[in-house]
Motif scaffolding. Sequence first.
Motif, mmCIF file in Angstrom:
data_model
loop_
_atom_site.group_PDB
_atom_site.id
_atom_site.type_symbol
_atom_site.label_atom_id
_atom_site.label_comp_id
_atom_site.label_asym_id
_atom_site.label_seq_id
_atom_site.Cartn_x
_atom_site.Cartn_y
_atom_site.Cartn_z
ATOM 1 N N SER A 1 -7.354 5.480 2.706
ATOM 2 C CA SER A 1 -6.043 4.831 2.707
ATOM 3 C C SER A 1 -6.153 3.426 3.285
ATOM 4 O O SER A 1 -7.029 3.123 4.093
ATOM 5 N N VAL A 2 -5.205 2.566 2.884
ATOM 6 C CA VAL A 2 -5.255 1.157 3.256
ATOM 7 C C VAL A 2 -4.293 0.898 4.398
ATOM 8 O O VAL A 2 -3.163 1.392 4.410
ATOM 9 N N GLY A 3 -4.744 0.089 5.372
ATOM 10 C CA GLY A 3 -3.909 -0.315 6.492
ATOM 11 C C GLY A 3 -3.468 -1.758 6.348
ATOM 12 O O GLY A 3 -3.135 -2.234 5.256
ATOM 13 N N ARG A 4 -3.490 -2.505 7.449
ATOM 14 C CA ARG A 4 -3.034 -3.891 7.444
ATOM 15 C C ARG A 4 -3.905 -4.760 6.554
ATOM 16 O O ARG A 4 -5.102 -4.533 6.415
ATOM 17 N N MET A 5 -3.261 -5.789 5.952
ATOM 18 C CA MET A 5 -3.956 -6.679 5.019
ATOM 19 C C MET A 5 -3.727 -8.126 5.429
ATOM 20 O O MET A 5 -2.785 -8.463 6.146
ATOM 21 N N VAL A 6 -4.604 -9.023 4.920
ATOM 22 C CA VAL A 6 -4.479 -10.456 5.161
ATOM 23 C C VAL A 6 -5.156 -11.190 4.009
ATOM 24 O O VAL A 6 -6.080 -10.656 3.381
ATOM 25 N N GLU A 7 -4.697 -12.405 3.716
ATOM 26 C CA GLU A 7 -5.280 -13.216 2.639
ATOM 27 C C GLU A 7 -6.010 -14.403 3.238
ATOM 28 O O GLU A 7 -5.562 -15.000 4.229
ATOM 29 N N ASP A 8 -7.167 -14.760 2.653
ATOM 30 C CA ASP A 8 -7.892 -15.935 3.117
ATOM 31 C C ASP A 8 -7.505 -17.160 2.291
ATOM 32 O O ASP A 8 -6.679 -17.076 1.369
ATOM 33 N N THR A 9 -8.088 -18.296 2.615
ATOM 34 C CA THR A 9 -7.726 -19.551 1.942
ATOM 35 C C THR A 9 -8.247 -19.619 0.515
ATOM 36 O O THR A 9 -7.856 -20.521 -0.242
ATOM 37 N N PHE A 10 -9.127 -18.696 0.126
ATOM 38 C CA PHE A 10 -9.674 -18.692 -1.233
ATOM 39 C C PHE A 10 -8.936 -17.710 -2.140
ATOM 40 O O PHE A 10 -9.338 -17.510 -3.281
ATOM 41 N N GLY A 11 -7.879 -17.079 -1.620
ATOM 42 C CA GLY A 11 -7.090 -16.175 -2.441
ATOM 43 C C GLY A 11 -7.595 -14.748 -2.485
ATOM 44 O O GLY A 11 -7.160 -13.973 -3.334
ATOM 45 N N SER A 12 -8.494 -14.386 -1.580
ATOM 46 C CA SER A 12 -8.984 -13.019 -1.528
ATOM 47 C C SER A 12 -8.197 -12.235 -0.489
ATOM 48 O O SER A 12 -7.713 -12.787 0.502
ATOM 49 N N ILE A 13 -8.083 -10.931 -0.729
ATOM 50 C CA ILE A 13 -7.358 -10.043 0.168
ATOM 51 C C ILE A 13 -8.373 -9.218 0.958
ATOM 52 O O ILE A 13 -9.366 -8.721 0.405
ATOM 53 N N TYR A 14 -8.108 -9.070 2.253
ATOM 54 C CA TYR A 14 -8.928 -8.241 3.129
ATOM 55 C C TYR A 14 -8.029 -7.151 3.689
ATOM 56 O O TYR A 14 -6.939 -7.445 4.202
ATOM 57 N N ALA A 15 -8.473 -5.902 3.604
ATOM 58 C CA ALA A 15 -7.626 -4.780 4.005
ATOM 59 C C ALA A 15 -8.427 -3.778 4.822
ATOM 60 O O ALA A 15 -9.590 -3.487 4.518
ATOM 61 N N PHE A 16 -7.783 -3.271 5.869
ATOM 62 C CA PHE A 16 -8.373 -2.194 6.657
ATOM 63 C C PHE A 16 -8.374 -0.901 5.841
ATOM 64 O O PHE A 16 -7.377 -0.544 5.211
ATOM 65 N N THR A 17 -9.488 -0.188 5.855
ATOM 66 C CA THR A 17 -9.560 1.170 5.323
ATOM 67 C C THR A 17 -10.333 2.017 6.326
ATOM 68 O O THR A 17 -10.808 1.516 7.352
ATOM 69 N N SER A 18 -10.475 3.292 6.025
ATOM 70 C CA SER A 18 -11.221 4.168 6.929
ATOM 71 C C SER A 18 -12.694 3.804 6.986
ATOM 72 O O SER A 18 -13.390 4.162 7.935
ATOM 73 N N THR B 1 0.834 -1.197 0.000
ATOM 74 C CA THR B 1 0.000 0.000 0.000
ATOM 75 C C THR B 1 0.873 1.253 0.000
ATOM 76 O O THR B 1 1.934 1.297 0.624
ATOM 77 N N THR B 2 0.416 2.268 -0.716
ATOM 78 C CA THR B 2 1.046 3.579 -0.723
ATOM 79 C C THR B 2 -0.051 4.620 -0.641
ATOM 80 O O THR B 2 -1.248 4.300 -0.638
ATOM 81 N N VAL B 3 0.335 5.879 -0.596
ATOM 82 C CA VAL B 3 -0.662 6.952 -0.562
ATOM 83 C C VAL B 3 -1.428 7.033 -1.874
ATOM 84 O O VAL B 3 -2.481 7.682 -1.938
ATOM 85 N N PHE B 4 -0.907 6.377 -2.917
ATOM 86 C CA PHE B 4 -1.567 6.429 -4.225
ATOM 87 C C PHE B 4 -2.485 5.233 -4.447
ATOM 88 O O PHE B 4 -3.140 5.142 -5.479
ATOM 89 N N GLY B 5 -2.533 4.279 -3.504
ATOM 90 C CA GLY B 5 -3.446 3.168 -3.643
ATOM 91 C C GLY B 5 -2.803 1.837 -3.308
ATOM 92 O O GLY B 5 -1.720 1.757 -2.710
ATOM 93 N N LEU B 6 -3.483 0.787 -3.733
ATOM 94 C CA LEU B 6 -3.051 -0.587 -3.476
ATOM 95 C C LEU B 6 -2.378 -1.145 -4.735
ATOM 96 O O LEU B 6 -2.962 -1.125 -5.821
#
Length: 928
Positions: A487-504, A457-462
């Motif tokens: 803006s995006v914070g911490r991220m994690v991947e699930d067992t199906f290959g999807s990404i979950y990310a904290f945002t505001s 993640t950067t200030v310009f996106g993911l």
Amino acid sequence: MRGPDGAIWVGTDGGLFRMAVSANGTPAFTRVGLRRRGHPDEMVQVWSLVYDPESSLWVGTRFGLVRILPGGRIVSYAIRRNSETDNVFSLLYAPEDGLLWIGHQSGLAIFKPPAASSYGRQEEASLPLEDESISRAITRRFDSILGGNPALPRALGEAVHFDTSQSIQAGAFPSVPGIARSQSGAIHIIFGGTVLEYSTGRFTQLRDHRFQDLLNAVADDDEGNWWLGIQAGGLLRLARRGFVTFGQADGLGRAVAAVFESRAGELIAVSQDWRVSRFDGQRFHTVRASIPTVARRTGWRGNLGALQDRAGDWWFATAAGLVRFSGIRRIEDLATSVPHVYTSRDGLAQDSITRLFEDSRGDIWSAGLIPGHAVLTRWDRTSGRFQTYSDADGLQPFNAPTSFYDDPRGVLWVTFRDGGIARYEAGRFRMLTQADGLPPGGIGTTVADHSGRLWCTTVFGLYRIDSLDKAQLQPVLIATPKELGGSVGRMVEDTFGSIYAFTSQGVVHIENASTVNGTATARIADIYTVNDGLAGGEGVSTYADRRGRLWFSTTQGLSYYQPREREEPSALQVRIGGLRIAGVEQPISPAGEVSLSGLELIPGRSQLEIDFFGISFAMGQALSYEYRLVGASDNWSAPSRLRSVVFANLAPGRYEFEVRAVSAGGARSPQPARATFRVLPPIYLRWWFLTLAALVLATGVVAFERYHAAHRREIHRAREQRLAELEQVRQQIAADLHDEIGSSLTQISILSEVARRQGAETVPELSHPLSTIAASSRELVDAMSDIVWAINPAKDHLSDLTQRMRRLAGDAFASCDATPRLELPPPDAEVKLAASLRRELFLIYKEAINNMVKHSGCSEAVIRLAIQGGVLRLELRDNGKGFDPSLPADGHGLISLRRRAAALGGMLAIDSAPGAGTAITLDLRLST
């Protein structure tokens, strides 16, 4: 509710009604008598209704339970005897076991009702039958609804009661306002701020951080979600497959800084004040690590890392160094074991540590938030020593690390706050920057997916980097901050290959199953918020455990979510919720409208405002809306969260407004909501019509103005005449009072004084009564003088009032040692005062002066009267002994002051304290 015969039953505060539709389509309501003993039907509140398989209608009322049998006979059941009310708030019939669940004001009752035929035929008894089966069962009341495996009624006519008072929140009532059954067959009961689930023969208390409000209703939707009504207003949704959240009530600290699994596979959460919590699958067990005092003094911060290494040692980052516990067999040992603290004297780059990471070799990496030239520290497991890395090793000084990634080959990747990624291999660092293809700006956090691709993640996106081996990195922009909702914070991947990310906004779910290297085909599928059960506050960390659960820690708690194969949610619905033409509200169903037609907008009033809303019960459905106005443009607008649109100054013609709901994943409602309308063209635009209209308007205006002016003159003349007559009457009364009664009282006073003096020697006992008569006559003369002054129209001026005030003050203070200072308007201040206002104001002044002279014992007194900004202020202050206004007074003086001030519409303030004098202020707005 709708009965088996199609009739609609309505319970109200004034009894029970049956609605039927007449031949012309008009609904007709008929009262159904409940015949509660001692309670007229009009006074019986109906709270709940339910049918059983025998077509008996059960009615929960303020005065107990009523059963209307198929033949019309009424059976009454008391839940609690000898109580003023017997409220039955909710009912649920379970046909599989023939049990009636009763939500009562005192708790929960379960009743197995006898067959309707057991009560005999209608003609055998016309009066309501009273059945005491339920009230007699009060002796079988359980101590707690959560205690043991409850035995439910088995025999007909048997009932049991459950006590809910031990399970409610403080200040709540034990009444059960809601009972409902889910699609799975579980029964949910709400009372106070508590939700219970009855399934497999036992009650289980459901926990959620949102159950802090008192609840009063429960229902489920087609997606299996539960909806709870909040007593203070609003709805709370419990998603069927939503987040499970834990907070301080579960033993966690307020902010959870780190989440990981121990060597034993137990989920560990480290939270505020170094609380270490172990999750057993249902709840957390918490201890406080014995962090040394030197580290505790630096305070807890939400970004302090923690981990358990492969050898079982526990490491904690603090602002005073790195704390290590060795020989820990279970987390309870952390509370009693003595750790070792490493600082810069032991080789750390700095004492304040925030980041911790264990690489594939078992080495521990640490970093701080504000580094110097030395940026990183590595604890070598083989030697047990620390080694620092600085700009001399190829790193950028003063650039804080933000995340670590150890790839399958054992290469360590470190991202930095001010930009760049460092690659550590074979004991050497290589710094990759924008020149190597990295996106501009600092890198906040990273996560590697199961294919080895690095998401950052950067200030310009993911961004996603598909290959870290290439000499020139080729990051792919997946989504901008605008698309992600911040803006995006911490991220994690699930067992199906999807990404979950904290945002505001919450947690963004980025579906990644169809992603192809080199292309940005990943899509935002859902946005999860606190409405889906996610803990509130700012996102802190994420973790995927061995069971596939995703953990999200925030500054207010810890939540986990169990991803599953994506199910196709129910189709989105969209409806028009409001419509205003030229600001005038048009009738719309409270449930919204799918289609509206026949609207006509006249010229000059063609402003149209349309409100709309979407319906989706699926999780993570943050809906947007797109619309178009056919007839003006066939193009759909860009999706927006706004739920209202305004069209102004539309040209004459026919239009059709269409709106669609759009999910976070891009799915659209299959059927848009529509509103068709026509803007009428002007009918009269010819010059002769405009001229005629102008003439008619001018004639009307002139005639109206003439009539209005004549009417005003007539009203003014009548008013002046009435005022003159009134003043004449007042003058006559004042003259009569002065000439007749005043002179008579004066004569009485003189004669009584003469009689007293002449008879003092001959009849001494007459001296005192005659003195009293003389004094009373003089007082009456003074009072009569006040009355004559009050009603005399010649005295309706402010100068007359101030003159009277000066005179009264001089007479009153002549009998005491106090010196009054009067600050009154000058005599030339000509302000007309109404007689009633002048009289009441003077009486307030007179009462206050008398209190000063008689009770204050003052030596100085200040009297002010001023008019400013249309407000008259009368202020009287003294330096006397004062009093406590909060204590009850012996006389009626203060009561009289307040009553007169209230009658004038003024504000009276009395400020006094023992030994501090007294101040009385009256503010009165003068009418213009």
